[in-house]
Design an enzyme around this catalytic site. Structure first.
Site, mmCIF file in Angstrom:
data_model
loop_
_atom_site.group_PDB
_atom_site.id
_atom_site.type_symbol
_atom_site.label_atom_id
_atom_site.label_comp_id
_atom_site.label_asym_id
_atom_site.label_seq_id
_atom_site.Cartn_x
_atom_site.Cartn_y
_atom_site.Cartn_z
ATOM 1 N N GLY A 101 0.637 -0.698 0.296
ATOM 2 C CA GLY A 101 0.324 0.140 0.174
ATOM 3 C C GLY A 101 1.021 0.932 -0.038
ATOM 4 O O GLY A 101 0.656 2.412 0.167
ATOM 5 N N ALA A 109 2.917 -7.436 -8.070
ATOM 6 C CA ALA A 109 3.944 -8.456 -7.699
ATOM 7 C C ALA A 109 3.311 -9.122 -7.269
ATOM 8 O O ALA A 109 3.080 -11.275 -7.843
ATOM 9 C CB ALA A 109 4.589 -8.052 -7.046
ATOM 10 N N ASP A 149 2.784 -2.307 -14.248
ATOM 11 C CA ASP A 149 3.456 -2.586 -12.778
ATOM 12 C C ASP A 149 3.239 -4.073 -12.402
ATOM 13 O O ASP A 149 4.529 -4.830 -12.813
ATOM 14 C CB ASP A 149 2.404 -2.357 -11.141
ATOM 15 C CG ASP A 149 2.152 -0.955 -10.649
ATOM 16 O OD1 ASP A 149 3.073 -0.299 -11.807
ATOM 17 O OD2 ASP A 149 1.662 -0.466 -9.697
#
Ligand code: MEV
Length: 315
Positions: A101, A109, A149
């Protein structure tokens, strides 16, 4: 059979938020990892154990009834169970060195490692298939995720990414070290992305001008990465931070930290959604210790990282 897969955290070097609107970003994966172990069980239960908590649900439960930050893992498990007609369940254990967070891509991931680990119990997916499954899972909790990401966590190294063309590896010999300061102020990416959307609705022209500036900056950074010009990359980070400030994702704590970091590093900025979370400062061997010392305080967690070139790793 146990299936163990790990995936790295990430930092966004340039272009967070703009990437949600189809612009390019430059990211790199870093040497902090999450490891996921999964195994099939006879009982038709999906169970997930992590530092965020635990959940156990019957494999037949509908996804719509589940309200938990662990939903993406249930989603992946259910999808595999249905696709491969498995009559039992799946046990999933998550062990992570990535703070969650705070903008280091912990949830992406985890989705990548879970997609790799769980799919491996049934079949041999390519990296691309694992990535697609991870992005689908991530979207169960954050539907606007750009996919940047998860992509860097899957392939590792430094990449340029945009939603339409996907990723391109950036090959560089640069000895890139980063100092990360975790303010420990948690943020919700979903919430900050919504805030930026509100800004854009009121300031369309400003945002479109900023997108153009960001694209020009990223073009120059690409050249600087090739030639190893850390000084230029640092200055570009400072410039990128000004754009992030304008779209409203910074605050006084982050600004003060960044001003301080700029005194000893080549340059620094927010990484990830902002409004809390982490800042990154670009350094090399000459200024890493000085920067760590400069930024360490009792209110934060400060550490240095290097680029991870492996990405997703199956054991
Ligand atoms: C979050 O790490 C980066 C954002 O650009 C959101 C996204 O790309 O999905 C803020």
């Amino acid at each position: 059979m146990k299936s163990i897969v790990s995936a790295p955290a990430k930092v966004i070097l340039f272009g967070e938020h703009f990437v949600v609107y189809g612009k390019k970003a430059i990211l790199c994966s870093i040497n902090k990892r999450v490891t996921i172990t999964s195994s099939k069980t006879d009982e038709a239960i999906i169970s997930v154990k992590s530092s965020l908590g635990e959940i156990s649900v019957p494999s037949s439960d509908s996804i719509d009834e589940i309200n938990s930050p662990l939903l993406p893992f249930i989603y992946i498990a259910k999808k595999m169970i249905n696709e491969f007609h498995h009559s039992g369940g799946i046990k999933i254990t998550i062990e992570s060195e990535i703070p969650s967070g705070v903008g280091l891509g912990s949830s992406s991931a985890c989705c990548v490692a879970a997609a790799g680990s769980i799919s491996n119990l049934f079949t041999k997916y390519s990296k691309e298939e694992i990535l697609n499954l991870a992005i689908e899972a991530e979207k169960t909790i954050f539907k606007d995720a750009s996919g940047a990401d998860s992509t860097v966590s899957t392939y590792g190294g430094i990449i340029e990414y945009d939603k339409k063309s996907g990723f391109r590896k950036i090959n560089t010999n640069i000895d890139l070290h980063l100092v990360i300061v975790n303010t420990k102020i948690p943020h919700s990416t979903k919430h900050v992305v919504t805030k930026v959307k509100e800004f854009i609705d009121k300031n369309e022209k400003t945002f479109s001008d900023l997108c153009e500036e960001e694209m020009k900056l990223i073009e120059k950074v690409n050249l600087a990465l090739k030639s190893g010009d850390l000084k230029f990359i640092g200055e570009a980070m400072i410039q990128n931070q000004k754009y992030l400030d304008q779209i409203g994702v910074s605050n006084k704590i982050l600004r003060d930290l960044i001003d301080n970091a700029n005194k000893t590093s080549f340059g620094s900025k927010i990484t990830g959604a902002g409004n809390g979370g982490c800042i990154i400062a670009i350094v090399d061997k000459s200024n890493i210790e000085k920067t760590l010392k400069n930024l360490q305080s009792k209110n934060n967690e400060c550490f240095s990282v290097q680029i991870d070139s492996k990405g997703l790793d199956t054991f």
